[in-house]
Scaffold this motif. Structure first.
Motif, short mmCIF file in Angstrom:
data_model
loop_
_atom_site.label_atom_id
_atom_site.label_comp_id
_atom_site.label_asym_id
_atom_site.label_seq_id
_atom_site.Cartn_x
_atom_site.Cartn_y
_atom_site.Cartn_z
N ASN A 133 38.68 -16.19 -9.41
CA ASN A 133 37.90 -16.69 -7.96
C ASN A 133 36.94 -15.63 -7.79
O ASN A 133 35.49 -15.88 -7.35
N LEU A 134 37.20 -14.25 -7.86
CA LEU A 134 36.26 -13.20 -7.57
C LEU A 134 34.97 -13.36 -8.79
O LEU A 134 33.78 -12.93 -8.31
N SER B 143 44.68 -26.00 -7.20
CA SER B 143 44.41 -25.12 -8.18
C SER B 143 45.29 -23.81 -7.97
O SER B 143 45.48 -23.53 -6.87
N ARG B 144 45.68 -23.22 -8.97
CA ARG B 144 46.32 -22.09 -9.22
C ARG B 144 45.65 -20.97 -9.75
O ARG B 144 46.29 -20.21 -10.43
N PRO C 21 43.79 -17.61 -10.70
CA PRO C 21 44.05 -16.34 -10.33
C PRO C 21 42.98 -15.52 -9.54
O PRO C 21 41.90 -16.02 -9.34
N TRP C 22 43.39 -14.44 -8.50
CA TRP C 22 42.49 -13.88 -7.65
C TRP C 22 41.33 -13.46 -8.29
O TRP C 22 40.08 -13.51 -8.02
N TRP C 23 41.19 -12.63 -9.54
CA TRP C 23 40.32 -12.25 -10.26
C TRP C 23 39.30 -13.18 -10.92
O TRP C 23 38.15 -13.14 -10.91
N HIS D 111 32.55 -15.60 -7.61
CA HIS D 111 31.80 -15.53 -6.25
C HIS D 111 30.60 -14.43 -7.03
O HIS D 111 29.59 -14.68 -6.50
#
Length: 891
Positions: free
Chosen positions: A18-19, A11-12, A14-16, A22
């Motif tokens: 995944n944030l 999976s690629r 983006p960090w946002w 959460h």
């Protein structure tokens, strides 16, 4: 060589993304359907998920559901293509905060996938539609405000979706559908351009999502006004308005306003928030009222429903039926049906709530109001045309006896005719058996059967009735029976049925017969899905004794025998049976207050007091059909020590049509014969009967033995039915032909049964229920044993004499004598006169409409009875004489 498509990259996201996942996780609790969607996928084939809406929240929910289920991530690139994600949406959003979804064709993405497959014939992609519903699943923890943001058909923006997640995110359903092989779909499409193929797949996906959404949250009704307007604008309704205006000499506008008022009286005003709110209230209500609600075979019903217009046709035993079925369907993720309710329930306060929960109201009679009839028919047609699931009770009212009532086929006929008008979506009838362990209306039912007037529903009466909520009512079972498809029945009725829908007023000759067969099959399938609970089993045993009492040891043995009978001779694969052992059943009956234990030094006795015994008859009648074959075989040995097996079978086939009509049994005559054979073998294995003469002669033990007692208990569940039959035959024979109408005969039978119950042991009020006598008289007419002459009086056939004579095998002499003595008639006749046919005319008539086949069959039957003897196999031996010779007695 391994293709790059076989090894999915990581999976690629983006960090946002995944944030946000959460941050959202504490607010969202997922329920997957199915729970293990990985079993749907083909190993080694890349997966492309398709969702309805292009939104961050849906993508986050999908990614989490896939991760928890062990599925490939939707955020990874799709192997073999240029797509950066393994997910595509049918709709996209414009704007950041207030943007709303709009439909678009995902032709670019699908076209890209198609071209990728054309470049490599070995490649394939699994298209997996995923439906996401936030706030669909009911929960006891849900607040009232949350229902406003539950899932529905309204297209919402980002802000409303955010509120829905915050309020209802813990009730989120993620439904994975079966994957579609893009390679196979492309092959089936033939030689068409990729762009056209992509548009076709997009249309199919939209239809799929609409169908799933309709099944989960109900069809898009938009507003009640749209349905009302559609009814008023229909050609049959406009014609009825014109006819009313002309007949009553009023303006068209006035007649139209009257029609509008009628539609508004009928129409439901379905509201998703109200249904959701009701589920919140009912979840607490049921927990206080019942110890548990069980559904059996629901998975089969849900699997059969997609693509059909589903009509739920449950048994009707309580006012709770409406709410129980709707609540359980909603809790199981199925849309609540529109329910046909009597207009008597359209009470202040209660009526509007029921209407918003999907109830539409109908009057008890349509006679004398042609406009109302046309409008109601059109409203039913509109619901069916829109794919709205419907629920109605074909019995017409609640059963007061516990038996299924003779069906009233009015709503069935409307459903069939509505389908004939617009056969776009096939119709599926879903029978449902509803079984209780205690009824809120039990005492009122007993009072009504005893002659007390039915109390009219009112808001004051409802408030007074709230005192019943102080009790506990045990467990409830909802058993889903075998569904019935309408189209095959239409094909069997007429090959030209599709041509019958052009005229909405047309009534083909075959329609009446089809509706009757459909109604009969629904009742049969309801009975084939019966639930046998502990109270049913106690009622079968205790009500078979004169004082409704049994020694504990005898009751334990009888309960074990009845359970073994139901298990070893299964009535249907949908019948469910309590897992309790006999000792547990007795303890449970005491706990529920149905039985009372009397301690005694020689062994405790279990008793059902008089009032409880009357109420228990209801629960015996719920499952009477399951033991009907065994009861018949046992009846043959109530007054006879021995009988030939062939005589048991022959007499059983004669009496079967009448038992079948009363209990909605599923077999034809030959099938019932096979059931009797299997039952005899069961009794032989259990030692209740013995066989001699190479199995041709059956014999029971002396009356004081346990085996004879157990046979008597089984038999007595049907003896009251045979006594009712004999009352009817005796009344006919005693009064003679051409003297009574059917209504007069029915009334005479009811009075005789009431009188008999006063003079003999206490019988349940259902013993003198007019409906049961009416059903038997109707069956006599269908069999052409009785018919109506030109003056409206009843005439009858010589077969009646044979039936009176055969009653000697089943009913004791004193019972027959009492019935003949009490039965009103113009001329007193002895029992010998009645049984030898002296009450019949010298030359009995033949039914005026009897066919040559009927006459031939009657001649063959008479010849068989008069000339076929069984010298080696005695037909019957009088029990009293045999017991006297052996020094025993059944008394």
């Amino acid at each position: 060589m391994t293709s790059s498509m076989d090894t999915p990259p990581k999976s690629r996201a983006p960090w946002w993304f995944n944030l946000l996942g959460h941050l959202l996780e504490p607010w969202v609790k997922l329920r997957r359907d199915p729970a293990e969607p990985a079993t749907l996928l083909k190993a080694g084939v890349p997966v492309c998920y398709v969702i309805e809406r292009d939104g961050i929240s849906d993508a986050l929910i999908l990614e989490r559901a896939c991760r928890e289920a062990g599925l490939p991530s939707p955020m990874q690139p799709l192997p073999g293509t240029r797509r950066r994600r393994s997910v595509l949406a049918l709709g996209r959003s414009d704007g950041l905060v207030l943007g709303k979804n709009r439909q678009r064709s995902p032709k670019d993405a699908l076209g890209q996938l198609t071209r990728a497959l054309e470049g490599d014939p070995e490649r394939d992609v699994q298209i997996v539609p995923v439906s996401i519903y936030v706030g669909r699943a009911p929960s006891r923890d849900s607040g009232w405000f949350r229902v406003l943001f539950s899932e529905n058909w309204v297209v919402v923006g980002h802000f409303r979706r955010l509120l829905a997640l915050l309020l209802n995110g813990r009730d989120t359903v993620v439904q994975f559908s079966d994957p579609v092989s893009l390679r196979e779909a492309l092959a089936d499409a033939g030689e068409i351009p990729p762009e056209r193929f992509a548009r076709k797949i997009a249309r199919v996906l939209r239809v799929h999502f609409r169908r799933i959404r309709a099944a989960v949250i109900g069809p898009d009704l938009s507003h009640r006004r749209t349905v009302v307007d559609a009814v008023l604008n229909a050609e049959p309704v406009r014609a009825a308005i014109t006819a009313t205006a002309s007949k009553e000499k009023i303006s068209y506008a006035k007649a139209w306003r009257r029609a509008q008022k009628l539609v508004l009286e009928i129409a439901a005003d379905y509201s998703h928030p109200v249904v959701r709110s009701a589920s919140f209230v009912l979840s607490n209500f049921w927990n206080k009222l019942y110890d548990g609600i069980a559904m059996h075979h629901f998975d089969k019903a849900r699997a059969a429903a997609p693509g059909y217009e589903v009509v739920y046709v449950p048994s009707h035993r309580s006012h709770a039926d409406y709410l129980l079925l709707s609540y359980q369907l909603h809790a199981s993720g199925v849309v609540v049906p529109h329910i046909a309710a009597g207009v008597n329930l359209n009470l202040p306060v209660i009526g509007p709530i029921l209407r918003r929960g999907g109830a539409f109201f109908l009057r008890r009679s349509f006679k004398g109001n042609a406009m109302y009839s046309v409008i109601f028919n059109e409203y039913m047609a509109q619901l069916i045309d829109r794919g709205v699931p419907i629920e109605y009770f074909i019995e017409g009212g609640r059963s007061r006896t516990g038996r299924l009532l003779a069906p009233r086929a009015g709503l069935l006929a409307m459903t069939v005719r509505a389908f004939l008008r617009a056969p776009r979506r096939p119709v599926l009838f879903q029978p449902v058996y509803i079984g209780y362990e205690k009824l809120m209306e039990g005492k009122s039912y007993a009072g009504e059967l005893s002659g007390k007037p039915k109390e009219k529903e009112s808001l004051v009466g409802l408030i007074k009735g709230l005192k019943v909520l102080r009790q506990r009512y045990g467990h409830v079972a909802l058993n889903f029976g075998e569904p019935i498809e309408l189209t095959p029945m239409l094909d069997a009725a007429s090959a030209q049925w599709r041509a019958a829908g052009g005229d909405p007023d047309a009534k083909p000759e075959w329609l009446g017969g089809l509706v009757d067969r459909l109604a009969e099959q629904i009742q049969v399938n309801i009975n084939r899905a019966a639930d046998v609970n502990p109270i049913n089993l106690l009622a079968l045993a205790l009500l078979a004794t004169p004082k409704h009492a049994m020694a504990e040891a005898d009751l334990l043995a009888q309960l074990e025998l009845t359970k073994a009978l139901i298990e070893e001779l299964p009535y249907s694969d949908r019948v469910t049976l309590t897992p309790m052992d006999p000792a547990g059943i007795i303890a449970y009956g005491e706990q529920m207050g149905w039985t009372r234990r009397v301690s005694h030094s020689l062994g405790d006795v279990l008793v059902a007091d008089d009032e409880q015994a009357v109420l228990l008859s209801y629960f015996r009648n719920n499952v009477l059909h399951l033991t009907a074959t065994a009861a018949w075989v046992a009846c043959c040995f109530l007054n006879n020590r021995r009988m030939s097996r062939s005589s048991v079978l022959r007499l059983g086939k004669i009496i079967y049509p009448f038992i079948q009509g009363e209990l909605f049994l599923p077999w034809d005559t030959e099938g019932f014969g096979q059931q009797m054979q299997a039952t005899v073998d069961f009794f032989l294995r259990r030692g209740l009967l013995e066989a001699s003469g190479e199995g041709r002669v059956l014999e029971r033990g002396p009356g004081q033995e346990d085996a004879a007692f157990q046979l008597k208990v089984i038999a007595r569940s049907l003896t009251q039915a045979f006594e009712r039959y004999y009352i009817t035959l005796a009344a006919l024979a005693k009064n003679g032909p051409h003297t009574m109408t059917a209504a007069e005969l029915e009334n005479a039978c009811t009075l005789t049964a009431q009188r008999l119950s006063l003079l003999s042991e206490q019988a349940a009020p259902e013993f003198f229920d007019k409906a049961l006598f009416r059903g038997f008289i109707q069956k006599l007419r269908e069999r052409k044993i009785v018919w109506t002459d030109d003056a409206g009086k009843l005439d009858y056939d010589r077969a009646l004499e044979e039936m009176v004579r055969d009653a000697r095998v089943i009913l004791a002499r004193e019972v027959r004598h009492s019935i003949l003595k009490i039965t009103p008639g113009g001329e007193e006749k002895t029992e010998h006169d009645a049984e030898t046919g002296a009450a019949l005319p010298p030359a009995a008539a033949t039914p005026p409409d009897a066919s040559p086949a009927d006459l031939h069959a009657r001649h063959v039957e008479t010849a068989h009875r008069q000339h076929v003897h069984e010298p080696v196999e005695p037909v019957a031996t009088d029990a009293a004489a045999d017991d006297a010779r052996e020094g025993t007695s059944d008394q």
